[in-house]
Design a protein around this motif. Structure first.
Motif, PDB file in Angstrom:
ATOM      1  N   GLU A  71      37.941  39.631  -0.324  1.00  0.00           N
ATOM      2  CA  GLU A  71      39.125  40.419   0.063  1.00  0.00           C
ATOM      3  C   GLU A  71      39.548  41.363  -1.054  1.00  0.00           C
ATOM      4  N   ASN A  72      39.322  40.937  -2.308  1.00  0.00           N
ATOM      5  CA  ASN A  72      39.680  41.778  -3.454  1.00  0.00           C
ATOM      6  C   ASN A  72      38.966  43.126  -3.414  1.00  0.00           C
ATOM      7  N   CYS A  92      39.167  32.834  -5.224  1.00  0.00           N
ATOM      8  CA  CYS A  92      39.604  33.167  -6.580  1.00  0.00           C
ATOM      9  C   CYS A  92      40.959  33.855  -6.495  1.00  0.00           C
ATOM     10  N   SER A  93      41.599  34.070  -7.645  1.00  0.00           N
ATOM     11  CA  SER A  93      42.859  34.841  -7.631  1.00  0.00           C
ATOM     12  C   SER A  93      42.747  35.961  -8.625  1.00  0.00           C
ATOM     13  N   LEU A  94      43.364  37.075  -8.272  1.00  0.00           N
ATOM     14  CA  LEU A  94      43.479  38.182  -9.209  1.00  0.00           C
ATOM     15  C   LEU A  94      44.777  37.935  -9.971  1.00  0.00           C
ATOM     16  N   ASP A 157      42.503  40.343 -13.966  1.00  0.00           N
ATOM     17  CA  ASP A 157      41.118  40.051 -13.597  1.00  0.00           C
ATOM     18  C   ASP A 157      41.063  38.857 -12.644  1.00  0.00           C
ATOM     19  N   LEU A 158      39.897  38.675 -12.052  1.00  0.00           N
ATOM     20  CA  LEU A 158      39.702  37.532 -11.162  1.00  0.00           C
ATOM     21  C   LEU A 158      39.562  36.258 -11.984  1.00  0.00           C
ATOM     22  N   MET A 177      46.996  38.628  -6.432  1.00  0.00           N
ATOM     23  CA  MET A 177      46.554  38.318  -5.058  1.00  0.00           C
ATOM     24  C   MET A 177      45.557  37.169  -5.074  1.00  0.00           C
ATOM     25  N   SER A 178      45.473  36.448  -3.957  1.00  0.00           N
ATOM     26  CA  SER A 178      44.405  35.458  -3.859  1.00  0.00           C
ATOM     27  C   SER A 178      43.363  36.009  -2.898  1.00  0.00           C
ATOM     28  N   SER A 179      42.132  35.559  -3.089  1.00  0.00           N
ATOM     29  CA  SER A 179      41.031  36.180  -2.350  1.00  0.00           C
ATOM     30  C   SER A 179      39.996  35.143  -1.968  1.00  0.00           C
TER      31      SER A 179
END
Ligand code: PRT
Ligand code: ZN
Length: 283
Positions: A71-72, A92-94, A157-158, A177-179
């Motif tokens: 999604e990122n 993962c999360s940004l 960063d992720l 954001m989360s992805s």
């Protein structure tokens, strides 16, 4: 008949899981690392192996009908595509991260600071939403070393395990954001029959992954207690056994409920509990 095209990552973190998902959908193809296109022998589909950054645009422009990508990447490239299905991998999360010894305490402290990232579009939207004006430094990789080199005050960063931040003397500071990996399609394409068929195959594999098939034996006197511990399942099958006092219960339960339920079931007299993976669940 039309042949669909699905774009997946050629190599990298999402490649293996994308290939596994498509194979679990019963699709036969060679995972040629060296070629760009691999035909599926038992479904009108071709697999395109691409850099992940190119996938959203290929789908938006109709070069591929479908794509599997984080999604990122979609948010960063700002393309217009339909989200068809979250896939549960590549999570993962940004995050914005700062050096352990920073003076940045509050999100407002980011005002006037520099933040290094490979995600300038998403970061700018996030900062704008908080009315923060920071200097976004777009770099193409190794973001985590930039504060140590004096190139920025923070990074965006992720993060998955957090190990990279830690080993570079950084700590997570804010979630942007989360992805996870998602299946995307060209806008409007979700109504096409072949795409629907593929989405349904994918959903049946995902459902099966979250669920276990459990078989256990119990004395008839304890049957009701055992059945009461299996909520959410409308009708487990109860099968008589050779010993007339005993029955076998077959049921399907979500993996997340699994460990709690198993110990309670044992206490309630369940024996010979067998837990099996499920390959597909078709509703
Ligand atoms: O060559 P190509 O362009 O196709 O691949 P890529 O190098 O751009 O992407 P790749 O393969 O690294 O990642 C593909 C996708 O995986 C990303 O777009 C995310 O959606 C997802 N993903 C999940 C991650 C991570 N977890 C992740 N941890 N992508 C990158 N990382 C990196 C992060 O940038 C940092 O360098 O891993 C490091 C942090 O990991 P931890 O575990 O130390 O926190
Ligand atoms: Zn990439």
């Amino acid at each position: 008949m039309k042949t669909l095209k699905i774009a997946i990552q050629k190599s990298g973190r999402l490649n293996e899981k994308s290939v596994e998902l498509l194979k679990n959908c019963g699709l036969n193809f060679e995972n040629y690392k060296s070629s760009l296109i691999s035909p599926v022998s038992n479904f009108p589909l071709e697999i395109l192996f691409l850099r992940d950054d190119d996938i959203p645009e290929y789908v938006q422009d109709g070069i591929a009908d479908l794509g599997i990508v984080g999604e990122n990447v979609i948010q960063e490239t700002e393309v217009k595509v339909s989200y068809l299905q979250k896939l549960g991998f590549g999570k993962c999360s940004l995050k914005i991260a700062v050096p352990n010894n920073t003076s940045i305490q509050d999100v407002a402290d980011l005002n006037g600071r520099s933040i290094a990232t490979t995600y300038p579009v998403i970061l700018k939207k996030y900062l704008d939403s908080l009315n923060i004006s920071a200097d976004i430094r777009t770099i193409s990789g190794s973001v985590e070393i930039s504060p140590g080199l004096g190139l920025s005050d923070a990074i965006c960063d992720l993060v998955s395990t957090g190990g990279t931040l830690k080993s570079n003397g950084l700590k997570p500071f804010a979630d942007v954001m989360s992805s996870e990996a998602v299946l995307i399609g060209r806008q409007g394409s979700e109504s096409e029959d072949l795409i629907q068929e593929l989405i349904q195959r994918i959903q049946s594999v995902l459902r099966a992954k979250e669920t276990k098939y459990v078989v256990l034996n119990v004395e008839r006197t304890n049957l009701n207690t055992v059945l009461s511990l299996l909520p959410g399942v409308k009708s487990p099958s109860v099968v008589p056994l050779a010993e007339s006092e005993w029955v076998a219960v077959h049921t399907v339960i979500p993996e997340r409920d699994f460990w709690d339920r198993i110990s309670q079931l044992k206490q309630a007299g369940a024996q010979g509990i067998v837990v099996m993976p499920i390959e597909k669940i078709i509703l």
